[in-house]
Design an enzyme around this catalytic site. Structure first.
Site, PDB file in Angstrom:
ATOM      1  N   ARG A 159       0.832  -1.201   0.000  1.00 57.66           N
ATOM      2  CA  ARG A 159       0.000   0.000   0.000  1.00 57.66           C
ATOM      3  C   ARG A 159       0.878   1.268   0.000  1.00 57.66           C
ATOM      4  NH1 ARG A 159      -4.812   2.935   1.256  1.00 57.66           N
ATOM      5  NH2 ARG A 159      -4.123   4.960   1.918  1.00 57.66           N
ATOM      6  N   TYR A 162       2.940   4.057  -3.140  1.00 63.84           N
ATOM      7  CA  TYR A 162       2.556   5.383  -3.632  1.00 63.84           C
ATOM      8  C   TYR A 162       3.072   6.471  -2.695  1.00 63.84           C
ATOM      9  CZ  TYR A 162      -0.796   9.215  -4.496  1.00 63.84           C
ATOM     10  OH  TYR A 162      -1.390  10.427  -4.735  1.00 63.84           O
ATOM     11  N   ASN A 191      -8.454  14.561   0.498  1.00 64.83           N
ATOM     12  CA  ASN A 191      -9.765  14.083   0.050  1.00 64.83           C
ATOM     13  C   ASN A 191     -10.661  15.180  -0.515  1.00 64.83           C
ATOM     14  OD1 ASN A 191      -8.626  12.009   2.148  1.00 64.83           O
ATOM     15  ND2 ASN A 191     -10.056  10.893   0.859  1.00 64.83           N
ATOM     16  N   TYR A 307      -9.125  -5.308  -1.315  1.00 70.46           N
ATOM     17  CA  TYR A 307      -7.961  -4.758  -2.037  1.00 70.46           C
ATOM     18  C   TYR A 307      -6.879  -5.785  -2.350  1.00 70.46           C
ATOM     19  CZ  TYR A 307      -9.492   0.050  -0.862  1.00 70.46           C
ATOM     20  OH  TYR A 307     -10.175   1.234  -0.747  1.00 70.46           O
ATOM     21  N   ASP A 313      -4.204   0.764   5.885  1.00 74.07           N
ATOM     22  CA  ASP A 313      -4.923   2.029   5.723  1.00 74.07           C
ATOM     23  C   ASP A 313      -4.264   3.179   6.477  1.00 74.07           C
ATOM     24  OD1 ASP A 313      -6.883   3.649   4.750  1.00 74.07           O
ATOM     25  OD2 ASP A 313      -8.549   2.587   5.689  1.00 74.07           O
TER      26      ASP A 313
HETATM   27  C1  UGA Z   1      -6.630   8.309  -1.792  1.00 75.94           C
HETATM   28  C2  UGA Z   1      -5.234   8.582  -2.332  1.00 75.94           C
HETATM   29  O1  UGA Z   1      -4.366   7.525  -2.003  1.00 75.94           O
HETATM   30  C3  UGA Z   1      -4.665   9.864  -1.806  1.00 75.94           C
HETATM   31  O2  UGA Z   1      -3.447  10.162  -2.436  1.00 75.94           O
HETATM   32  C4  UGA Z   1      -5.591  10.990  -2.088  1.00 75.94           C
HETATM   33  O3  UGA Z   1      -5.071  12.159  -1.487  1.00 75.94           O
HETATM   34  C5  UGA Z   1      -6.944  10.670  -1.508  1.00 75.94           C
HETATM   35  O4  UGA Z   1      -7.434   9.428  -2.024  1.00 75.94           O
HETATM   36  C6  UGA Z   1      -7.899  11.758  -1.886  1.00 75.94           C
HETATM   37  O5  UGA Z   1      -8.922  11.513  -2.502  1.00 75.94           O
HETATM   38  O6  UGA Z   1      -7.555  12.895  -1.554  1.00 75.94           O
HETATM   39  P1  UGA Z   1      -7.757   7.349   0.424  1.00 75.94           P
HETATM   40  O7  UGA Z   1      -8.500   8.434   1.137  1.00 75.94           O
HETATM   41  O8  UGA Z   1      -7.218   6.262   1.298  1.00 75.94           O
HETATM   42  O9  UGA Z   1      -6.545   7.994  -0.396  1.00 75.94           O
HETATM   43  O10 UGA Z   1      -8.636   6.689  -0.711  1.00 75.94           O
HETATM   44  P2  UGA Z   1     -10.103   6.088  -0.839  1.00 75.94           P
HETATM   45  O11 UGA Z   1     -10.001   4.997  -1.851  1.00 75.94           O
HETATM   46  O12 UGA Z   1     -11.069   7.164  -1.141  1.00 75.94           O
HETATM   47  O13 UGA Z   1     -10.401   5.385   0.565  1.00 75.94           O
HETATM   48  C7  UGA Z   1     -10.873   6.072   1.696  1.00 75.94           C
HETATM   49  C8  UGA Z   1     -11.322   5.070   2.746  1.00 75.94           C
HETATM   50  O14 UGA Z   1     -12.523   4.423   2.308  1.00 75.94           O
HETATM   51  C9  UGA Z   1     -10.334   3.937   3.059  1.00 75.94           C
HETATM   52  O15 UGA Z   1     -10.397   3.673   4.447  1.00 75.94           O
HETATM   53  C10 UGA Z   1     -10.905   2.745   2.303  1.00 75.94           C
HETATM   54  O16 UGA Z   1     -10.552   1.496   2.865  1.00 75.94           O
HETATM   55  C11 UGA Z   1     -12.399   3.015   2.440  1.00 75.94           C
HETATM   56  N1  UGA Z   1     -13.277   2.395   1.402  1.00 75.94           N
HETATM   57  C12 UGA Z   1     -13.037   2.586   0.090  1.00 75.94           C
HETATM   58  C13 UGA Z   1     -14.387   1.650   1.812  1.00 75.94           C
HETATM   59  O17 UGA Z   1     -14.642   1.456   3.022  1.00 75.94           O
HETATM   60  N2  UGA Z   1     -15.203   1.118   0.866  1.00 75.94           N
HETATM   61  C14 UGA Z   1     -15.007   1.299  -0.462  1.00 75.94           C
HETATM   62  O18 UGA Z   1     -15.824   0.791  -1.279  1.00 75.94           O
HETATM   63  C15 UGA Z   1     -13.884   2.046  -0.870  1.00 75.94           C
END
Ligand code: UGA
Length: 362
Positions: A159, A162, A191, A307, A313
Site C-alpha cells: 500500500r 505510492y 480528500n 484490495y 490504511d
Molecule cells: C486516496 C489517495 O491515495 C490519496 O493520495 C488521495 O489524497 C486521496 O485518495 C484523496 O482523494 O484525496 P484514500 O482516502 O485512502 O486515499 O482513498 P479512498 O479509496 O477514497 O479510501 C478512503 C477510505 O474508504 C479507506 O479507508 C478505504 O478502505 C475506504 N473504502 C473505500 C471503503 O470502506 N469502501 C469502499 O468501497 C472504498
C-alpha cells in the site's frame, strides 16, 4: 499568467481548468492522454492541448521548450488510486517517481516554479495509531507540514508504494530548491470531493475507484455499500471547488506560496467511512425521492478481500491549515452535506440511466 499543466484532464485538472479559463488573464498549455472531462475547453484560444502523456521523447522536449514561455508548471499527473498501490506496485512507482523525475529536472534547469501535487499519504499513519492512548493529544494525530513525522508500514505492505514514491519526489524537489534555488510549491490534498471524481466501474472505467465513486456505484446499481475493515478509518472532506480556490490563490501570490508545503483540506468535515456511507444513502433517498435508499444495505468486508494482500490504511488525516489560512487567506466553508448533495446529484444525472442500461445489457 501563463501555465503548463501536466494531467490537466483528470478530476482536479478539469476543475482547475474550468476556474483558470474563466479568467481572461490566464493562458494554459496542457497534457493528458484523456480528453473526456475537458472536451468543452478544447478549441478555447487560451488553451493549447496535447492529448498525450508527457513522459519522454517528443512531448518531454516540447515541454522543456515551453518552460521558457511559462510562469509556472503544475504537475498533477499521477496514479492515485489505492486499489492499485498493492496490485500494480511497479506501475505506481514508475508513474509517480520515475516519470515525474525528468519534469523536476527540467524545472530546475530552467529555474522555473514547480507546483507539485503530492498527497496527504506522505504522512502515512498517525502517531496515535501506534501509541493506542486514550488521551486526546492533537500532537499525535494532527498533520503539520513542517513538523509531523512521516510514518509508513513495512515494505511487504505495498500500500505504501505510492506514499513512498510521492515522498521521494517531495525530497527531490526540496533538494533541487536547496541546491539551485528552484522555486517550488508542494500541495498535499486531503480528500477533495466533487463531480467527475474517478469513474463508475463497468460504465466508464474498470477496477476499484476511490471511496466516493465506490459508494455511488453501489447506490446506482443496487449493490451493497462495502465498508473496509469496519469503516472506522476517518477522512476530512473538502469541496473540489474550494480546493481549486486554494490553488488559484497560490498562483496569484507567488511570494507567499513559493518554497512551501501546503495541506489543503477541511478540518470541520471529519467523518468515518461508516458515517459517510450512512449520509450518502440518506442523501440519495432525497435525490431520488425514494425513501427505500435510506435503508440501502451496508456490509463489512476485510481489506484483504477488497484490495488484496499488502493493503494497510491511513487511519486518520486531520490537517493543520495554518499555512493555508495565513498565507493564502483560504478558509473552506462548505460542510459535508453541502458537498455531497450537488456531487451526488451530478453522478445521478450522468449515470442513473446509463448504469441501468448497461446492467440490463449484461
Ligand atoms: C486516496 C489517495 O491515495 C490519496 O493520495 C488521495 O489524497 C486521496 O485518495 C484523496 O482523494 O484525496 P484514500 O482516502 O485512502 O486515499 O482513498 P479512498 O479509496 O477514497 O479510501 C478512503 C477510505 O474508504 C479507506 O479507508 C478505504 O478502505 C475506504 N473504502 C473505500 C471503503 O470502506 N469502501 C469502499 O468501497 C472504498
Amino acid at each position: 499568467m501563463k501555465l503548463l499543466i501536466l494531467g490537466c484532464g483528470g478530476f482536479v485538472g478539469s476543475h482547475l481548468l474550468d476556474r483558470l479559463l474563466s479568467r481572461s488573464d490566464v493562458e494554459v498549455e496542457g497534457w493528458d492522454p484523456e480528453v473526456s472531462k475537458i472536451a468543452k475547453h478544447v478549441g478555447n484560444p487560451r488553451f493549447t492541448f496535447h492529448q498525450a502523456p508527457c513522459i519522454d521523447g517528443v512531448e518531454l522536449r516540447r515541454l522543456e521548450e515551453r518552460l521558457a514561455w511559462a510562469d509556472a508548471l503544475i504537475n498533477l499527473a499521477a496514479i492515485c488510486n489505492p486499489a492499485q498501490y498493492n496490485t500494480r506496485p511497479l506501475d505506481v512507482i514508475r508513474t509517480n517517481l520515475f516519470d515525474s523525475y525528468p519534469i523536476v529536472e527540467a524545472c530546475a534547469r530552467a529555474n522555473k516554479w514547480l507546483v507539485y501535487f503530492s498527497t496527504s499519504e506522505v504522512y502515512g499513519r498517525t502517531l496515535s495509531s501506534y501509541t493506542q492512548t486514550e488521551v486526546d493529544d492533537p500532537g499525535l494525530y494532527e498533520l503539520r507540514e513542517d513538523q509531523t513525522p512521516l510514518i509508513m508500514g513495512p515494505v511487504s505492505n505495498q500500500r505504501w508504494t505510492y506514499a513512498c514514491a510521492k515522498q521521494m519526489m517531495e525530497r527531490i524537489i526540496y533538494a533541487h530548491h536547496a541546491t539551485s534555488g528552484m522555486p517550488f510549491t508542494i500541495i498535499r490534498p486531503l480528500n477533495f470531493f466533487g463531480p467527475r471524481m474517478d469513474y463508475i466501474p463497468r460504465s466508464d472505467g474498470d477496477g476499484i475507484p476511490r471511496v466516493l465513486a465506490c459508494f455511488m456505484a453501489a447506490l446506482l446499481r443496487g449493490d451493497p455499500i462495502k465498508l473496509v475493515d469496519g469503516g472506522e478509518a476517518r477522512r476530512t472532506i473538502v469541496a473540489i471547488e474550494e480546493a481549486v480556490e486554494a490553488i488559484v490563490s497560490m498562483l496569484d501570490r507567488p511570494l507567499k506560496a513559493q518554497n512551501r508545503i501546503f495541506n489543503i483540506g477541511n478540518r470541520n468535515n471529519e467523518v468515518t467511512m461508516r458515517r459517510l456511507a450512512e449520509m450518502m444513502r440518506e442523501i440519495y433517498a432525497e435525490i431520488t425521492e425514494d425513501p427505500a435508499y435510506s435503508d440501502h444495505p451496508i456490509i463489512d468486508v476485510s481489506s484483504e478481500t477488497f484490495y488484496g494482500p499488502g493493503y494497510e490504511d491511513c487511519d486518520r488525516r486531520m490537517p493543520d491549515l495554518t499555512h493555508a489560512h495565513t498565507l493564502l487567506d483560504w478558509h473552506p466553508r462548505r460542510n459535508l452535506r453541502e458537498i455531497l448533495l450537488p456531487t451526488m446529484r451530478d453522478y445521478h444525472a450522468r449515470y442513473a440511466n446509463a448504469t441501468h442500461l448497461d446492467d440490463t445489457a449484461r
